[in-house]
Design a protein around this motif. Structure first.
Motif, PDB file in Angstrom:
ATOM      1  N   LEU A 166      -3.524  13.657   3.535  1.00 25.44           N
ATOM      2  CA  LEU A 166      -3.165  12.558   2.636  1.00 25.44           C
ATOM      3  C   LEU A 166      -3.723  11.231   3.143  1.00 25.44           C
ATOM      4  O   LEU A 166      -4.129  10.381   2.349  1.00 25.44           O
ATOM      5  CB  LEU A 166      -1.646  12.476   2.479  1.00 25.44           C
ATOM      6  N   GLY A 167      -3.742  11.060   4.459  1.00 22.69           N
ATOM      7  CA  GLY A 167      -4.334   9.855   5.025  1.00 22.69           C
ATOM      8  C   GLY A 167      -5.800   9.737   4.665  1.00 22.69           C
ATOM      9  O   GLY A 167      -6.297   8.653   4.331  1.00 22.69           O
ATOM     10  N   ARG A 190       0.820  -1.209   0.000  1.00 18.30           N
ATOM     11  CA  ARG A 190       0.000   0.000   0.000  1.00 18.30           C
ATOM     12  C   ARG A 190       0.859   1.265   0.000  1.00 18.30           C
ATOM     13  O   ARG A 190       0.596   2.208  -0.739  1.00 18.30           O
ATOM     14  CB  ARG A 190      -0.926  -0.024   1.223  1.00 18.30           C
ATOM     15  N   ASP A 191       1.917   1.279   0.822  1.00 20.52           N
ATOM     16  CA  ASP A 191       2.749   2.478   0.868  1.00 20.52           C
ATOM     17  C   ASP A 191       3.511   2.680  -0.439  1.00 20.52           C
ATOM     18  O   ASP A 191       3.756   3.820  -0.853  1.00 20.52           O
ATOM     19  CB  ASP A 191       3.715   2.440   2.058  1.00 20.52           C
ATOM     20  N   LYS A 198       5.758   7.172   6.272  1.00 21.48           N
ATOM     21  CA  LYS A 198       6.769   6.336   5.619  1.00 21.48           C
ATOM     22  C   LYS A 198       6.991   6.791   4.178  1.00 21.48           C
ATOM     23  O   LYS A 198       8.128   6.874   3.698  1.00 21.48           O
ATOM     24  CB  LYS A 198       6.328   4.869   5.650  1.00 21.48           C
ATOM     25  N   VAL A 199       5.900   7.098   3.480  1.00 24.87           N
ATOM     26  CA  VAL A 199       5.989   7.578   2.098  1.00 24.87           C
ATOM     27  C   VAL A 199       6.737   8.904   2.041  1.00 24.87           C
ATOM     28  O   VAL A 199       7.638   9.101   1.211  1.00 24.87           O
ATOM     29  CB  VAL A 199       4.576   7.733   1.495  1.00 24.87           C
ATOM     30  N   LEU A 200       6.377   9.824   2.922  1.00 26.43           N
ATOM     31  CA  LEU A 200       7.001  11.150   2.919  1.00 26.43           C
ATOM     32  C   LEU A 200       8.485  11.070   3.263  1.00 26.43           C
ATOM     33  O   LEU A 200       9.303  11.805   2.693  1.00 26.43           O
ATOM     34  CB  LEU A 200       6.274  12.072   3.896  1.00 26.43           C
ATOM     35  N   GLN A 201       8.844  10.173   4.161  1.00 27.36           N
ATOM     36  CA  GLN A 201      10.258  10.017   4.516  1.00 27.36           C
ATOM     37  C   GLN A 201      11.059   9.475   3.335  1.00 27.36           C
ATOM     38  O   GLN A 201      12.208   9.877   3.117  1.00 27.36           O
ATOM     39  CB  GLN A 201      10.390   9.095   5.732  1.00 27.36           C
ATOM     40  N   ARG A 202      10.457   8.582   2.573  1.00 24.99           N
ATOM     41  CA  ARG A 202      11.137   8.066   1.378  1.00 24.99           C
ATOM     42  C   ARG A 202      11.328   9.174   0.346  1.00 24.99           C
ATOM     43  O   ARG A 202      12.399   9.304  -0.255  1.00 24.99           O
ATOM     44  CB  ARG A 202      10.322   6.918   0.776  1.00 24.99           C
ATOM     45  N   SER A 260      -3.481   5.092   7.292  1.00 26.52           N
ATOM     46  CA  SER A 260      -3.052   5.719   8.537  1.00 26.52           C
ATOM     47  C   SER A 260      -1.942   6.737   8.296  1.00 26.52           C
ATOM     48  O   SER A 260      -1.258   6.717   7.264  1.00 26.52           O
ATOM     49  CB  SER A 260      -2.542   4.653   9.511  1.00 26.52           C
ATOM     50  N   ARG A 261      -1.739   7.598   9.288  1.00 26.33           N
ATOM     51  CA  ARG A 261      -0.647   8.568   9.219  1.00 26.33           C
ATOM     52  C   ARG A 261       0.702   7.859   9.187  1.00 26.33           C
ATOM     53  O   ARG A 261       1.663   8.374   8.611  1.00 26.33           O
ATOM     54  CB  ARG A 261      -0.710   9.513  10.415  1.00 26.33           C
ATOM     55  N   THR A 262       0.787   6.680   9.794  1.00 22.05           N
ATOM     56  CA  THR A 262       2.046   5.932   9.810  1.00 22.05           C
ATOM     57  C   THR A 262       2.489   5.581   8.393  1.00 22.05           C
ATOM     58  O   THR A 262       3.670   5.725   8.038  1.00 22.05           O
ATOM     59  CB  THR A 262       1.894   4.640  10.637  1.00 22.05           C
ATOM     60  N   ILE A 263       1.553   5.144   7.572  1.00 22.18           N
ATOM     61  CA  ILE A 263       1.873   4.807   6.180  1.00 22.18           C
ATOM     62  C   ILE A 263       2.265   6.062   5.411  1.00 22.18           C
ATOM     63  O   ILE A 263       3.249   6.065   4.655  1.00 22.18           O
ATOM     64  CB  ILE A 263       0.681   4.099   5.511  1.00 22.18           C
TER      65      ILE A 263
END
Length: 233
Positions: free
Chosen positions: A43-44, A15-16, A56-60, A50-53
């Motif tokens: 975006l969530g 999903r991410d 993770k996308v934004l950090q990448r 979730s914000r966690t996913i």
């Protein structure tokens, strides 16, 4: 909310990864302008995750240099100064030269066929005046050329350079410029197919110079509706 269920099954990306590609494509197509705030909550809601996913996308994306994350301010599409833009273009010249030299040595017939199809699709988008799709296909052509070299590090550098250049174009190129012809891409591909590395390197150098020649200072809008942007996909 955008439903992602149809994009996923056991054999497809996580999903991410799907969300990452959606955001990356929006940057390539210049639907996300430099400075656009990328709210984790918004975006969530847009993607139904979730914000966690989302984090993770934004950090990448931050790792690739196309998103900036600031403490207490959150994430936004990276802004590039004029000096940084010049530095990126110098770096891209070096990366593209290495890619062309490697491609002349390693590219396969099936790679050439796939790249030719991309050029045809890009030309169709230009004729339809679909600027976003044409820009995305142009970026995809450079990425697939890098991947055809069989060097994952060159491919990773190319991905970073293409995405940063897309941001630079969005920030500094006026839409008064017409969409480019695919002639330059076709000529580069022909030289690579013929293993003429000197000609291919020269053509690629001129191609990047032509991109740089179109850049002017501008003030892009950073107030964009994330739901509306991704609803267009």
């Amino acid at each position: 909310m955008i439903q992602l269920a149809d994009d996923l099954d056991r054999d497809q990306p996580t999903r991410d990864e799907v969300i990452y590609e959606r955001v990356f494509d929006a940057i390539l197509e210049q639907r996300l302008a430099p400075g656009t705030r990328l709210s984790e909550d918004k975006l969530g809601q847009v993607f139904g995750v979730s914000r966690t996913i989302i984090r993770k996308v934004l950090q990448r994306l931050e790792h690739e240099g196309v998103v900036e994350i600031h403490r207490n301010r959150g994430a936004s599409v990276a802004n590039t100064t004029a000096e940084q833009a010049r530095q990126v273009l110098v770096a891209r010249q070096a990366i593209e030269r290495a890619i062309v030299l490697s491609a002349c040595e390693h590219i396969q017939v099936e790679d050439l066929q796939r790249l030719q199809l991309l050029i045809q699709a890009e030309q169709a988008a230009i004729q339809a005046q679909d600027r976003g799709r044409a820009l995305r296909l142009s970026g995809e052509l450079h990425l697939q050329l890098a991947e055809a070299c069989g060097n994952e590090f060159l491919a990773n550098f190319a991905r970073m350079m293409v995405s940063r250049c897309s941001l630079i174009i969005a920030q500094y190129e006026t839409h008064a410029h017409p969409l480019c012809s695919t002639d330059e891409h076709a000529a580069i591909l022909k030289a690579i197919a013929e293993k003429d590395s000197e000609l291919a390197v020269g053509l690629m150098h001129e191609h990047i110079q032509h991109i740089e020649a179109k850049l002017v200072l501008s003030e892009p809008s950073a107030n964009q509706d994330l739901a509306a942007i991704f609803a267009e996909d």
